[in-house]
Design a protein around this motif. Sequence first.
Motif, PDB file in Angstrom:
ATOM      1  N   VAL A  45       3.811   9.742 -11.956  1.00  0.00           N
ATOM      2  CA  VAL A  45       3.525  11.260 -12.541  1.00  0.00           C
ATOM      3  C   VAL A  45       5.248  10.977 -13.669  1.00  0.00           C
ATOM      4  CG1 VAL A  45       4.703  13.479 -12.682  1.00  0.00           C
ATOM      5  CG2 VAL A  45       2.582  12.501 -11.149  1.00  0.00           C
ATOM      6  N   ILE A  46       5.948  10.953 -13.623  1.00  0.00           N
ATOM      7  CA  ILE A  46       7.105  10.919 -14.340  1.00  0.00           C
ATOM      8  C   ILE A  46       7.277   9.591 -15.432  1.00  0.00           C
ATOM      9  CG2 ILE A  46       9.789   9.647 -14.390  1.00  0.00           C
ATOM     10  CD1 ILE A  46       9.787  10.838 -11.533  1.00  0.00           C
ATOM     11  N   ASN A  47       6.261   8.559 -15.198  1.00  0.00           N
ATOM     12  CA  ASN A  47       6.617   7.493 -15.962  1.00  0.00           C
ATOM     13  C   ASN A  47       5.305   7.902 -17.309  1.00  0.00           C
ATOM     14  OD1 ASN A  47       7.784   5.482 -15.357  1.00  0.00           O
ATOM     15  ND2 ASN A  47       6.723   4.639 -13.846  1.00  0.00           N
ATOM     16  N   THR A  48       4.308   8.800 -16.846  1.00  0.00           N
ATOM     17  CA  THR A  48       3.152   8.874 -17.912  1.00  0.00           C
ATOM     18  C   THR A  48       3.464  10.104 -18.210  1.00  0.00           C
ATOM     19  OG1 THR A  48       1.924   9.894 -15.620  1.00  0.00           O
ATOM     20  CG2 THR A  48       1.647   7.672 -16.319  1.00  0.00           C
ATOM     21  N   ARG A  49       4.486  10.663 -17.246  1.00  0.00           N
ATOM     22  CA  ARG A  49       4.219  12.377 -18.125  1.00  0.00           C
ATOM     23  C   ARG A  49       5.227  13.046 -18.474  1.00  0.00           C
ATOM     24  NH1 ARG A  49      -0.405  14.734 -14.764  1.00  0.00           N
ATOM     25  NH2 ARG A  49      -1.902  13.102 -14.169  1.00  0.00           N
ATOM     26  N   PHE A  50       6.341  12.475 -18.115  1.00  0.00           N
ATOM     27  CA  PHE A  50       7.270  12.968 -18.461  1.00  0.00           C
ATOM     28  C   PHE A  50       8.412  12.075 -19.808  1.00  0.00           C
ATOM     29  CE2 PHE A  50       6.905  14.954 -15.328  1.00  0.00           C
ATOM     30  CZ  PHE A  50       6.607  16.355 -15.161  1.00  0.00           C
ATOM     31  N   THR A  51       7.493  11.864 -20.631  1.00  0.00           N
ATOM     32  CA  THR A  51       8.468  10.642 -21.530  1.00  0.00           C
ATOM     33  C   THR A  51       8.912  11.040 -22.696  1.00  0.00           C
ATOM     34  OG1 THR A  51       6.172  10.724 -23.002  1.00  0.00           O
ATOM     35  CG2 THR A  51       6.518   9.127 -20.993  1.00  0.00           C
ATOM     36  N   VAL A  52       9.387  10.520 -23.869  1.00  0.00           N
ATOM     37  CA  VAL A  52      10.158  10.793 -24.480  1.00  0.00           C
ATOM     38  C   VAL A  52       9.871  11.876 -26.082  1.00  0.00           C
ATOM     39  CG1 VAL A  52      11.966  10.313 -26.586  1.00  0.00           C
ATOM     40  CG2 VAL A  52      12.137   9.258 -24.084  1.00  0.00           C
ATOM     41  N   PRO A  53       8.198  10.651 -25.331  1.00  0.00           N
ATOM     42  CA  PRO A  53       6.752  11.844 -26.828  1.00  0.00           C
ATOM     43  C   PRO A  53       7.128  13.423 -26.626  1.00  0.00           C
ATOM     44  CG  PRO A  53       6.964   9.432 -26.720  1.00  0.00           C
ATOM     45  CD  PRO A  53       7.205   9.805 -25.564  1.00  0.00           C
ATOM     46  N   LYS A  54       6.673  13.030 -25.066  1.00  0.00           N
ATOM     47  CA  LYS A  54       6.333  14.092 -25.160  1.00  0.00           C
ATOM     48  C   LYS A  54       7.608  15.022 -24.298  1.00  0.00           C
ATOM     49  CE  LYS A  54       2.077  12.832 -22.349  1.00  0.00           C
ATOM     50  NZ  LYS A  54       1.477  12.390 -21.675  1.00  0.00           N
ATOM     51  N   GLY A  55       8.568  15.347 -24.674  1.00  0.00           N
ATOM     52  CA  GLY A  55      10.043  15.708 -25.235  1.00  0.00           C
ATOM     53  C   GLY A  55      10.732  15.772 -23.834  1.00  0.00           C
ATOM     54  N   TYR A  56      10.969  14.844 -22.761  1.00  0.00           N
ATOM     55  CA  TYR A  56      11.334  14.218 -21.920  1.00  0.00           C
ATOM     56  C   TYR A  56      11.973  12.749 -21.633  1.00  0.00           C
ATOM     57  CZ  TYR A  56       8.500  18.311 -20.541  1.00  0.00           C
ATOM     58  OH  TYR A  56       7.670  19.364 -20.043  1.00  0.00           O
ATOM     59  N   LYS A  57      13.251  13.294 -21.631  1.00  0.00           N
ATOM     60  CA  LYS A  57      14.050  12.122 -20.989  1.00  0.00           C
ATOM     61  C   LYS A  57      14.714  11.886 -19.946  1.00  0.00           C
ATOM     62  CE  LYS A  57      18.853   9.627 -22.344  1.00  0.00           C
ATOM     63  NZ  LYS A  57      20.307  10.090 -22.633  1.00  0.00           N
ATOM     64  N   VAL A  58      14.229  10.815 -18.983  1.00  0.00           N
ATOM     65  CA  VAL A  58      14.763  10.032 -17.787  1.00  0.00           C
ATOM     66  C   VAL A  58      15.612   9.074 -17.734  1.00  0.00           C
ATOM     67  CG1 VAL A  58      13.778   9.185 -15.747  1.00  0.00           C
ATOM     68  CG2 VAL A  58      12.313  11.014 -17.511  1.00  0.00           C
ATOM     69  N   GLU A  59      16.189   9.618 -16.010  1.00  0.00           N
ATOM     70  CA  GLU A  59      17.132   8.399 -16.407  1.00  0.00           C
ATOM     71  C   GLU A  59      17.564   8.647 -14.975  1.00  0.00           C
ATOM     72  OE1 GLU A  59      20.933  10.750 -17.176  1.00  0.00           O
ATOM     73  OE2 GLU A  59      20.300  10.617 -19.334  1.00  0.00           O
ATOM     74  N   SER A  60      17.877   7.182 -14.388  1.00  0.00           N
ATOM     75  CA  SER A  60      17.401   7.278 -12.540  1.00  0.00           C
ATOM     76  C   SER A  60      19.151   6.157 -11.812  1.00  0.00           C
ATOM     77  CB  SER A  60      16.652   6.262 -12.458  1.00  0.00           C
ATOM     78  OG  SER A  60      16.299   4.867 -13.115  1.00  0.00           O
ATOM     79  N   LYS A  61      19.549   6.719 -11.220  1.00  0.00           N
ATOM     80  CA  LYS A  61      19.994   5.762  -9.833  1.00  0.00           C
ATOM     81  C   LYS A  61      19.701   5.328  -9.086  1.00  0.00           C
ATOM     82  CE  LYS A  61      24.834   6.177  -7.870  1.00  0.00           C
ATOM     83  NZ  LYS A  61      25.338   6.989  -7.391  1.00  0.00           N
ATOM     84  N   ARG A  62      19.607   4.607  -8.369  1.00  0.00           N
ATOM     85  CA  ARG A  62      18.977   3.135  -7.633  1.00  0.00           C
ATOM     86  C   ARG A  62      19.783   3.101  -6.034  1.00  0.00           C
ATOM     87  NH1 ARG A  62      13.643   1.365  -9.172  1.00  0.00           N
ATOM     88  NH2 ARG A  62      13.780   1.181 -11.692  1.00  0.00           N
ATOM     89  N   GLY A  63      19.356   2.771  -5.497  1.00  0.00           N
ATOM     90  CA  GLY A  63      20.258   2.826  -3.860  1.00  0.00           C
ATOM     91  C   GLY A  63      20.161   4.513  -3.344  1.00  0.00           C
TER      92      GLY A  63
END
Length: 153
Positions: A45-63
Amino acid sequence: MSNKNMSDIIEQYLKELLEQEDVIEIRRSEIAEHFNCVPSQINYVINTRFTVPKGYKVESKRGGGGYIRIVKVNLFNHHHSFQNVSQVIGTKLSESEGIAILDGLYHSEFITKRERDLLNTVLKLNGVSRSVEEQILRASLMSDLLERLGYEE
């Protein structure tokens, strides 16, 4: 809600959170547990529906203390916005991402509703096979459009 699939439900939930705040931090495992699904469903969902062209920036921290941060962004509120969006597009652009960019241009009043609708028709690329070549062509068309709009600023 019964007509929606799990991805639609998760997307709607996250967008409702984003209506309350422009930035949300979530834990993939917690959201998966909430919806009784596998964590990879959240990734999808995050990779396909929350993209920059759709108006979202996604950041993640693993661990162990990791999170996924989703930030709502307006791509068209700066003087150099068209160059930035062109860079974000890269070499491939899906139909839904193209439509999202045109919607952003319309809502930011860079284009009219009629222009948006006409450009949506062009970016659908009817008659072109669904392939990587289609996404490459769409990206090229969108980059050219944004470059041209940049001349009008």
